[in-house]
Write a protein that holds these residues in place. Structure first.
Motif, PDB file in Angstrom:
ATOM      1  N   THR A  78       7.975   2.267   5.052  1.00  0.00           N
ATOM      2  CA  THR A  78       6.358   2.252   5.389  1.00  0.00           C
ATOM      3  C   THR A  78       6.597   1.401   6.607  1.00  0.00           C
ATOM      4  O   THR A  78       7.691   0.649   7.170  1.00  0.00           O
ATOM      5  N   SER A  79       5.470   0.836   6.687  1.00  0.00           N
ATOM      6  CA  SER A  79       5.190  -0.040   7.859  1.00  0.00           C
ATOM      7  C   SER A  79       4.551  -1.296   7.476  1.00  0.00           C
ATOM      8  O   SER A  79       3.622  -1.238   6.549  1.00  0.00           O
ATOM      9  N   GLU A  80       5.123  -2.502   7.922  1.00  0.00           N
ATOM     10  CA  GLU A  80       4.572  -4.040   7.512  1.00  0.00           C
ATOM     11  C   GLU A  80       3.118  -4.063   8.192  1.00  0.00           C
ATOM     12  O   GLU A  80       2.815  -3.169   9.211  1.00  0.00           O
ATOM     13  N   GLY A  81       2.293  -5.111   7.757  1.00  0.00           N
ATOM     14  CA  GLY A  81       1.345  -5.482   8.642  1.00  0.00           C
ATOM     15  C   GLY A  81       1.423  -5.526  10.006  1.00  0.00           C
ATOM     16  O   GLY A  81       0.571  -4.904  10.686  1.00  0.00           O
ATOM     17  N   GLY A  82       2.586  -5.872  10.465  1.00  0.00           N
ATOM     18  CA  GLY A  82       2.714  -5.962  12.031  1.00  0.00           C
ATOM     19  C   GLY A  82       3.252  -4.757  12.601  1.00  0.00           C
ATOM     20  O   GLY A  82       3.599  -4.611  13.834  1.00  0.00           O
ATOM     21  N   GLY A  83       3.449  -3.751  11.664  1.00  0.00           N
ATOM     22  CA  GLY A  83       3.911  -2.560  12.224  1.00  0.00           C
ATOM     23  C   GLY A  83       5.432  -2.225  12.200  1.00  0.00           C
ATOM     24  O   GLY A  83       6.027  -1.005  12.422  1.00  0.00           O
ATOM     25  N   ALA A  84       6.219  -3.240  11.604  1.00  0.00           N
ATOM     26  CA  ALA A  84       7.833  -2.806  11.430  1.00  0.00           C
ATOM     27  C   ALA A  84       8.003  -2.006  10.314  1.00  0.00           C
ATOM     28  O   ALA A  84       7.247  -2.093   9.321  1.00  0.00           O
ATOM     29  N   LEU A  85       9.031  -1.369  10.647  1.00  0.00           N
ATOM     30  CA  LEU A  85       9.606  -0.572   9.469  1.00  0.00           C
ATOM     31  C   LEU A  85      10.241  -1.219   8.392  1.00  0.00           C
ATOM     32  O   LEU A  85      10.865  -2.229   8.661  1.00  0.00           O
ATOM     33  N   VAL A  86      10.023  -0.885   7.117  1.00  0.00           N
ATOM     34  CA  VAL A  86      10.616  -1.368   6.021  1.00  0.00           C
ATOM     35  C   VAL A  86      10.759  -0.515   4.934  1.00  0.00           C
ATOM     36  O   VAL A  86      10.093   0.590   4.869  1.00  0.00           O
ATOM     37  N   VAL A  87      11.780  -0.703   4.086  1.00  0.00           N
ATOM     38  CA  VAL A  87      11.968   0.252   2.979  1.00  0.00           C
ATOM     39  C   VAL A  87      11.060  -0.179   1.935  1.00  0.00           C
ATOM     40  O   VAL A  87      10.776  -1.279   1.737  1.00  0.00           O
ATOM     41  N   ALA A  88      10.436   0.692   1.358  1.00  0.00           N
ATOM     42  CA  ALA A  88       9.333   0.663   0.477  1.00  0.00           C
ATOM     43  C   ALA A  88       9.927   0.448  -1.000  1.00  0.00           C
ATOM     44  O   ALA A  88      10.080   1.409  -1.935  1.00  0.00           O
ATOM     45  N   HIS A  89      10.366  -0.813  -1.344  1.00  0.00           N
ATOM     46  CA  HIS A  89      11.112  -1.198  -2.489  1.00  0.00           C
ATOM     47  C   HIS A  89      10.150  -1.003  -3.570  1.00  0.00           C
ATOM     48  O   HIS A  89      10.643  -0.425  -4.815  1.00  0.00           O
ATOM     49  N   ASP A  90       8.923  -1.214  -3.455  1.00  0.00           N
ATOM     50  CA  ASP A  90       7.862  -1.076  -4.657  1.00  0.00           C
ATOM     51  C   ASP A  90       7.984   0.418  -5.059  1.00  0.00           C
ATOM     52  O   ASP A  90       7.839   0.901  -6.150  1.00  0.00           O
ATOM     53  N   ARG A  91       8.015   1.270  -4.204  1.00  0.00           N
ATOM     54  CA  ARG A  91       8.260   2.869  -4.208  1.00  0.00           C
ATOM     55  C   ARG A  91       9.324   3.205  -4.947  1.00  0.00           C
ATOM     56  O   ARG A  91       9.299   4.097  -5.841  1.00  0.00           O
ATOM     57  N   PHE A  92      10.614   2.484  -4.940  1.00  0.00           N
ATOM     58  CA  PHE A  92      11.661   2.943  -5.348  1.00  0.00           C
ATOM     59  C   PHE A  92      11.539   2.612  -7.076  1.00  0.00           C
ATOM     60  O   PHE A  92      12.104   3.069  -7.941  1.00  0.00           O
ATOM     61  N   ARG A  93      10.838   1.324  -7.181  1.00  0.00           N
ATOM     62  CA  ARG A  93      10.327   0.901  -8.636  1.00  0.00           C
ATOM     63  C   ARG A  93       9.823   1.732  -9.210  1.00  0.00           C
ATOM     64  O   ARG A  93       9.798   2.375 -10.549  1.00  0.00           O
ATOM     65  N   GLU A  94       8.724   2.298  -8.567  1.00  0.00           N
ATOM     66  CA  GLU A  94       7.849   3.290  -9.085  1.00  0.00           C
ATOM     67  C   GLU A  94       8.647   4.704  -9.297  1.00  0.00           C
ATOM     68  O   GLU A  94       8.396   5.298 -10.516  1.00  0.00           O
ATOM     69  N   LEU A  95       9.460   5.133  -8.468  1.00  0.00           N
ATOM     70  CA  LEU A  95      10.435   6.229  -8.826  1.00  0.00           C
ATOM     71  C   LEU A  95      11.169   5.988 -10.043  1.00  0.00           C
ATOM     72  O   LEU A  95      11.312   6.824 -11.038  1.00  0.00           O
ATOM     73  N   ALA A  96      11.888   4.860 -10.177  1.00  0.00           N
ATOM     74  CA  ALA A  96      12.498   4.469 -11.485  1.00  0.00           C
ATOM     75  C   ALA A  96      11.927   4.528 -12.764  1.00  0.00           C
ATOM     76  O   ALA A  96      12.320   5.092 -13.424  1.00  0.00           O
TER      77      ALA A  96
END
Length: 209
Positions: A78-96
């Motif tokens: 996903t993208s942070e507020g400034g537009g930088a690309l980041v791994v969606a760690h919350d998404r991986f926790r949700e998947l777990a």
């Protein structure tokens, strides 16, 4: 024939965002493609823009755009507020969490099948009904088993044939075929019109058992 029937989310999910279970089931395919795996690794290592991902992953601009689009669609980048690309760690926790819940649900279904098998084996021996359980929940399990083993959904049986089939279950047991037939009708495992009986498909049943 008469067919009358006698914990808590961390964020709000985007409506277009795939569910956790959908993403979980597709992760192996997502990362099986090398460009997507390399692009994801680049983001995980700190590449914050398409150009940085392309350089770190050794991909062309077109390959990078395609890989990042798929990663975003699956919600793992996903993208942070400034537009930088980041791994969606919350998404991986949700998947777990979704994976654990799916496994627990599967284990529960298997346990239910095992319990039903134990009940049937207790009251049915060598294809004969020894007796009906006194507990209603167990009685329904045994009656469902008899219906499924005796009658084909949608096939019409005259009453004489129904009685013959049910007598075979009742030999040397404590239940007579008339009582057994009545229970099957009451639970909608059998329906009747005049002197004809048939077993409805599961999707047409009243949901009693």
């Amino acid at each position: 024939m008469d067919n009358e029937q006698t914990g808590r989310p961390h964020r709000l999910a985007d409506a277009s965002e795939p569910s956790a279970l959908t993403v979980l089931s597709g992760l192996s395919g997502l990362f099986a493609e090398e460009n997507r795996l390399r692009a994801f690794a680049a983001v995980a290592l700190g590449a914050g823009s398409d150009a940085q991902v392309a350089e770190a992953a050794g991909l062309s601009s077109k390959e990078t755009a395609a890989a990042l689009r798929r990663l975003r669609e699956h919600g793992v980048v996903t993208s942070e507020g400034g537009g930088a690309l980041v791994v969606a760690h919350d998404r991986f926790r949700e998947l777990a969490r979704a994976g654990r819940q799916a496994m627990e649900a599967a284990d529960g279904a298997d346990a239910g099948d095992d319990r039903a098998g134990v009940i049937v084996r207790t009251f049915v021996k060598d294809g004969k009904l020894i007796r009906l359980p006194a507990r209603w929940t167990r009685k329904k399990v045994v009656l469902r088993h008899i219906a499924e083993q005796t009658f084909v959904p949608g096939v019409e049986y005259p009453e004489r044939t129904v009685d013959e089939k049910l007598r075979a279950w009742c030999q040397d047991g404590d239940v007579d075929h008339v009582t057994l037939r009545r229970h099957l009708v009451d639970l909608d495992h059998l329906r009747r019109s005049g002197g004809t009986y048939w077993r409805p498909a599961e999707s047409d049943r009243a949901g009693i058992a």
